[in-house]
Design an enzyme around this catalytic site. Sequence first.
Site, PDB file in Angstrom:
ATOM      1  N   CYS A  92      28.292  70.297  -0.073  1.00 30.38           N
ATOM      2  CA  CYS A  92      29.135  70.607   1.080  1.00 30.38           C
ATOM      3  C   CYS A  92      30.588  70.312   0.732  1.00 30.38           C
ATOM      4  O   CYS A  92      30.885  69.270   0.134  1.00 30.38           O
ATOM      5  CB  CYS A  92      28.687  69.756   2.273  1.00 30.38           C
ATOM      6  SG  CYS A  92      29.634  70.058   3.778  1.00 30.38           S
ATOM      7  N   HIS A 134      23.058  76.151   6.660  1.00 31.72           N
ATOM      8  CA  HIS A 134      23.994  75.046   6.450  1.00 31.72           C
ATOM      9  C   HIS A 134      25.226  75.210   7.345  1.00 31.72           C
ATOM     10  O   HIS A 134      25.644  74.261   8.017  1.00 31.72           O
ATOM     11  CB  HIS A 134      24.401  75.011   4.969  1.00 31.72           C
ATOM     12  CG  HIS A 134      25.371  73.952   4.608  1.00 31.72           C
ATOM     13  ND1 HIS A 134      25.018  72.838   3.888  1.00 31.72           N
ATOM     14  CD2 HIS A 134      26.701  73.828   4.848  1.00 31.72           C
ATOM     15  CE1 HIS A 134      26.084  72.078   3.705  1.00 31.72           C
ATOM     16  NE2 HIS A 134      27.122  72.662   4.282  1.00 31.72           N
ATOM     17  N   GLU A 135      25.805  76.396   7.348  1.00 24.51           N
ATOM     18  CA  GLU A 135      27.017  76.622   8.143  1.00 24.51           C
ATOM     19  C   GLU A 135      26.718  76.565   9.640  1.00 24.51           C
ATOM     20  O   GLU A 135      27.522  76.056  10.420  1.00 24.51           O
ATOM     21  CB  GLU A 135      27.682  77.946   7.762  1.00 24.51           C
ATOM     22  CG  GLU A 135      28.121  78.042   6.314  1.00 24.51           C
ATOM     23  CD  GLU A 135      28.891  76.840   5.792  1.00 24.51           C
ATOM     24  OE1 GLU A 135      29.652  76.208   6.554  1.00 24.51           O
ATOM     25  OE2 GLU A 135      28.722  76.514   4.601  1.00 24.51           O
ATOM     26  N   HIS A 138      26.700  73.065  10.763  1.00 19.42           N
ATOM     27  CA  HIS A 138      28.067  72.568  11.016  1.00 19.42           C
ATOM     28  C   HIS A 138      28.511  72.888  12.445  1.00 19.42           C
ATOM     29  O   HIS A 138      29.172  72.085  13.091  1.00 19.42           O
ATOM     30  CB  HIS A 138      29.072  73.181  10.040  1.00 19.42           C
ATOM     31  CG  HIS A 138      29.185  72.456   8.746  1.00 19.42           C
ATOM     32  ND1 HIS A 138      29.590  71.146   8.645  1.00 19.42           N
ATOM     33  CD2 HIS A 138      28.966  72.875   7.476  1.00 19.42           C
ATOM     34  CE1 HIS A 138      29.606  70.786   7.377  1.00 19.42           C
ATOM     35  NE2 HIS A 138      29.224  71.814   6.651  1.00 19.42           N
TER      36      HIS A 138
END
EC number: 3.5.1.88
Length: 178
Positions: A92, A134-135, A138
Amino acid sequence: MTAVSIRLVGDPVLRRPASPVEVYDAELRKLVRDLRDTLQKAGGAGLAAPQIGVGLRVFVISPALGAGKVDHVVNPMLSFPDETEQDGPEGCLSLPGIYLDTKRRMNVVATGHTVKGDPVQIVGEGLLARCIQHETDHLDGVLFTDRRDVERQRRLVAAVRDAVWSDNRDVVVKTSPH
């Protein structure tokens, strides 16, 4: 080029769920350009708006991941066509130099909108699916490190505190909704 600073773990914006985008305007287009430029400069696979301090549900992905002409999604929603998982290294830009084996779904469908408000869908598998998940994490205030078991999380927190860039940051662990 309008690359901006990437927020590091410990910054509260990384732990707050992002707000949905409601207005598709010049400000949103500038945000997507800033995300693209910052991602290109950093050399990562993806970047979410909270990582540059903006609490909106927007992320960009590297064209090298093979999503076709789509390199961003506004207000993404994820669905999973099957239960197949992958386990592999993940890093990351908000935790530079830390890579951990992380379980993710192998296949994902992200639906949302383009910067112009047009509907968009990205079907991802493998690395592209990992990046999309993953994004999206976030945007929910979740870091990939939250996907660790308790003992591994303790070791990770110690490693982050010892990292050159960390300034002994407070590390919070959350659970991903995905």
